[in-house]
Enzyme design. Structure first.
Site, PDB file in Angstrom:
ATOM      1  N   ASP A  83       0.837  -1.205   0.000  1.00  0.00           N
ATOM      2  CA  ASP A  83       0.000   0.000   0.000  1.00  0.00           C
ATOM      3  C   ASP A  83       0.871   1.253   0.000  1.00  0.00           C
ATOM      4  O   ASP A  83       2.060   1.210   0.370  1.00  0.00           O
ATOM      5  CB  ASP A  83      -0.914  -0.010   1.246  1.00  0.00           C
ATOM      6  N   GLU A 105      -7.858  -0.438   4.993  1.00  0.00           N
ATOM      7  CA  GLU A 105      -6.425  -0.648   4.747  1.00  0.00           C
ATOM      8  C   GLU A 105      -5.734  -1.161   6.014  1.00  0.00           C
ATOM      9  O   GLU A 105      -4.906  -2.066   5.951  1.00  0.00           O
ATOM     10  CB  GLU A 105      -5.774   0.664   4.295  1.00  0.00           C
TER      11      GLU A 105
HETATM   12  C1  5RP Z   1      -5.770   5.854   0.667  1.00  0.00           C
HETATM   13  C2  5RP Z   1      -4.380   5.950   1.147  1.00  0.00           C
HETATM   14  C3  5RP Z   1      -3.311   6.065   0.122  1.00  0.00           C
HETATM   15  O1  5RP Z   1      -2.404   5.041   0.297  1.00  0.00           O
HETATM   16  C4  5RP Z   1      -2.608   7.370   0.299  1.00  0.00           C
HETATM   17  O2  5RP Z   1      -3.562   8.419   0.224  1.00  0.00           O
HETATM   18  C5  5RP Z   1      -1.537   7.591  -0.772  1.00  0.00           C
HETATM   19  O3  5RP Z   1      -2.138   7.757  -2.011  1.00  0.00           O
HETATM   20  P1  5RP Z   1      -1.310   8.075  -3.311  1.00  0.00           P
HETATM   21  O4  5RP Z   1      -0.526   6.847  -3.652  1.00  0.00           O
HETATM   22  O5  5RP Z   1      -2.375   8.396  -4.339  1.00  0.00           O
HETATM   23  O6  5RP Z   1      -0.435   9.270  -3.030  1.00  0.00           O
HETATM   24  O7  5RP Z   1      -4.083   5.926   2.306  1.00  0.00           O
HETATM   25  O8  5RP Z   1      -6.670   5.827   1.736  1.00  0.00           O
END
Ligand code: 5RP
Length: 213
Positions: A83, A105
């Site tokens: 993630d 998540e």
């Molecule tokens: C979603 C999240 C994402 O991992 C976080 O916002 C990062 O996003 P991005 O890769 O678009 O910068 O926590 O809830």
């Protein structure tokens, strides 16, 4: 930026490839960085069984790429969870939830054997808190939770025209000084009506992959 996200995703695939087999389930996060990861994962989809997803958006993308998505309740083991994050401090504490998916998540990350975080350099910070901290709150508790966050020194703002996959609202809380992420994560989650907040201190990634252009 997009090169950095792609490079982090490519490195993540290299890292997880030796750990998976035909029975493996991979946990998949949410966000623009993870979207790159899903593209790369699709290229090796014959090497694992399927995925557990952290959001409806990621589920849709995974299925569009022909990767089977399983319910977390039906799965005994997730080999690895991948993630992104909105902020990463030097101890790998995170702020997540920019996409409003942090509650699921955190559940999938916690249920996985290993958590790999993929970010670009812009996400690295000394102290968490410049990025407004997302809180998933039950709609009816929104105002009460907001007042409690003011007591903790924050400035809460309701995320407009947004509902989570669980039909809850998000309060984005500015100006919090998160010098003790674990304590702050636990204190906020004790407020009735908070489903979860975006600090990942109790459940930190074992590995952070920083993609560079
Ligand atoms: C979603 C999240 C994402 O991992 C976080 O916002 C990062 O996003 P991005 O890769 O678009 O910068 O926590 O809830």
């Amino acid at each position: 930026m997009s090169d950095s996200k792609l490079n982090a995703s490519i490195e993540a695939i290299k890292y997880i490839k030796p750990k998976i087999d035909f029975n493996s389930i991979i946990g998949v996060g949410t966000g623009s960085t993870v979207n790159y990861f899903i593209e790369e994962l699709a290229k090796i989809k014959n090497l694992f069984k399927g995925a557990v997803s952290s959001s409806e958006a990621s589920t849709k993308l995974l299925e569009e790429h022909g990767i089977e998505v399983f319910e977390l309740n039906d799965i005994n083991e997730i080999v690895v969870y991948v993630d992104g994050a909105d902020e990463v401090d030097p101890s790998s504490n995170l702020i997540k939830g920019g996409g409003g998916a942090h509650t699921r998540e955190k559940i999938v990350a916690s249920a996985s054997n290993e958590f790999i975080c993929i970010v670009d350099e812009s996400k690295l910070v000394e102290v968490l808190g410049s990025f407004p901290l997302p809180l998933e709150v039950m709609t009816k508790s929104r105002s009460y939770v907001a007042r409690e966050m003011v007591k903790l020194g924050g400035v809460p703002e309701l995320r407009k025209d947004f509902l989570t996959d669980q039909d809850n609202q998000i309060l984005d809380v500015k100006d919090l000084k998160i010098t003790d992420p674990l304590k702050m994560e636990q204190a906020i989650n004790l407020i009735p009506g908070v489903l979860d907040n975006g600090i990942f201190a109790r459940c930190r990634p074992q590995k952070v992959i920083v993609g560079r252009a």
